[in-house]
Design a protein around this motif. Structure first.
Motif, short mmCIF file in Angstrom:
data_model
loop_
_atom_site.label_atom_id
_atom_site.label_comp_id
_atom_site.label_asym_id
_atom_site.label_seq_id
_atom_site.Cartn_x
_atom_site.Cartn_y
_atom_site.Cartn_z
N THR A 301 -15.01 -25.47 0.26
CA THR A 301 -16.42 -25.81 0.46
C THR A 301 -17.34 -24.71 -0.05
O THR A 301 -18.53 -24.93 -0.23
CB THR A 301 -16.72 -26.07 1.95
OG1 THR A 301 -16.53 -24.84 2.70
CG2 THR A 301 -15.80 -27.15 2.51
N GLN A 302 -16.79 -23.52 -0.27
CA GLN A 302 -17.61 -22.38 -0.73
C GLN A 302 -17.38 -22.05 -2.20
O GLN A 302 -18.01 -21.14 -2.73
CB GLN A 302 -17.28 -21.14 0.12
CG GLN A 302 -17.54 -21.31 1.60
CD GLN A 302 -18.99 -21.60 1.91
OE1 GLN A 302 -19.88 -20.95 1.38
NE2 GLN A 302 -19.23 -22.59 2.76
N LEU A 303 -16.48 -22.77 -2.85
CA LEU A 303 -16.08 -22.39 -4.21
C LEU A 303 -17.16 -22.58 -5.27
O LEU A 303 -17.33 -21.76 -6.15
CB LEU A 303 -14.84 -23.18 -4.64
CG LEU A 303 -13.48 -22.57 -4.34
CD1 LEU A 303 -12.38 -23.42 -4.94
CD2 LEU A 303 -13.39 -21.15 -4.87
#
Length: 398
Positions: A301-303
């Motif tokens: 979700t943070q990539l």
């Protein structure tokens, strides 16, 4: 898998340091038998004080003397000096695994000593395969050594192979395994988006400022020229028994996908992870098991976006030279490696410019006749000849 005894060749470098971190997490599974370094006494003393290996080897004799003095309170550690001692701790009967992490041509002889002793060899040294390709892989088979690739790209490919292919490195029939292509990924280094006309004036400090990985100076410069990827391309040819059409390179700036294997049914298997060498190191040390490396898993979700671009040959002439040399034969790859080592050394000393690294390599490859190299002695002798010619090329440019 308990009580595996390790020798780390190149313990004070970045791979050595990461290997020590993995050992520290699993003290019940691994014991440090020997550590080696060239001349960094301060770092070696710290390692010895923390891990108490049986042997500490310094290639430089004066450094070995200083280390003996510094470890006067550790009589259980034997300090050895010289290149011969590297071979001895690589082949020692007590050793189960050897981490081959000496940078450059200096790593060939001790890595080969580990192979000839039938060890599990964790291969982080690129030059062993670049310099001696077929000879090295033949030795692995002949002496019954187990070769596991540590380099993040080759380790990623290894993880994406079938179990049978993993067990037949150097001889694997990719087509029979259903594999159509090996895809090496590379970040493009710190100059990926720099205007090409500004490349030549880049400093060593700028070249060593990799956007994703923390590495030593030599490999950082090689990443900036993408010669590093070229060496990995040559390595992959030998490790995975590739034909030219089965091997390709794609630029992936985020360094999240470490490489891919394309199968004949249209599937592509990729290995993803943080850009941290402890992941492939732990994979090799524990293989075939999976245990903690100390690296956090990816948070998808943070990539953000994962992007890919084709290689710009004008920006990376060293990579083009490496790909050409790969299919020209053993002498060509040995010559490329040696001339690059001399060129990078002189670039880091600010004697030549960044753009002249590829110029030195190209001049050497153009000047030299490429003989057949039928033995490791032939390889070493040719390597020394190339270095003399490369130094002359550097002198002509300065």
């Amino acid at each position: 898998m308990s009580g595996q005894r390790l020798t780390i060749l190149g313990a004070t470098g970045s791979i050595g340091s990461s290997t020590l971190d993995v050992i520290a997490q699993h003290p019940q599974r691994f014991e440090l038998f020997a550590v080696t370094a060239h001349s960094n006494v301060t770092a070696m003393e710290a390692i010895c004080q923390r891990f108490t290996p049986s042997y500490a080897v310094m290639v430089d004799e004066q450094a070995a003397n200083r280390l003996r003095e510094a470890l006067a309170d550790k009589p259980e550690i034997t300090v050895l000096a010289g290149a011969q001692a590297l071979l001895e701790v690589s082949a020692a009967s007590e050793v189960d695994q050897v981490m081959a992490a000496i940078v450059g041509a200096a790593g060939l002889a001790p890595t080969l000593a580990a192979v000839k002793a039938g060890k599990r060899v964790l291969l982080a040294n690129k030059e062993a395969l670049v310099m001696s390709g077929q000879l090295f892989m033949d030795a692995v088979q002949h002496y019954g050594a187990e070769l596991l690739p540590v380099d993040s790209e080759h380790n990623a490919i290894f993880q994406c192979l079938t179990t049978h292919a993993q067990s037949t490195l150097g001889q694997v029939d990719l087509e029979a395994e259903g594999i159509s292509k090996i895809l090496l990924t590379g970040s493009g280094g710190p100059f990926l988006n720099l205007p090409v006309n500004q490349l030549n004036q880049q400093t060593p400090a700028a070249a060593c400022k990799h956007p994703n990985w923390s590495m030593g100076q030599k490999i950082s410069v090689d990443s900036a020229t993408m010669l590093n990827k070229g060496l990995e391309y040559i390595e992959a040819r030998w490790l995975f028994n590739c034909r030219r059409e089965q091997l390709d390179i794609v630029i992936h700036p985020q360094s999240v996908i470490h490489s891919m294997v394309q199968y004949s049914d249209g599937s592509v298997l990729a290995q993803l992870g943080q850009p941290d060498m402890k992941t492939p190191i732990a994979h090799c040390m524990h293989y075939p098991h999976r245990r903690s490396s100390g690296v956090k898993a990816l948070d998808f979700t943070q990539l953000g976006a994962l992007t890919f671009v084709t290689v710009d040959e004008q920006r990376y002439p060293c990579l083009r030279l490496a790909q050409q040399a790969c299919w020209q034969g053993q002498a060509a790859t040995t010559a490329l490696n040696a001339s690059n080592e001399i060129a990078v050394e002189n670039f880091l000393a600010e004697r030549i410019q960044f753009g002249q690294i590829s110029e030195v390599c190209d001049r050497v490859l153009q000047q030299l006749q490429m003989p057949a190299l039928g033995s490791i002695d032939d390889v070493v002798a040719f390597d020394q000849k190339v270095r003399r010619v490369a130094f002359e090329c550097v002198e002509a440019l300065t």
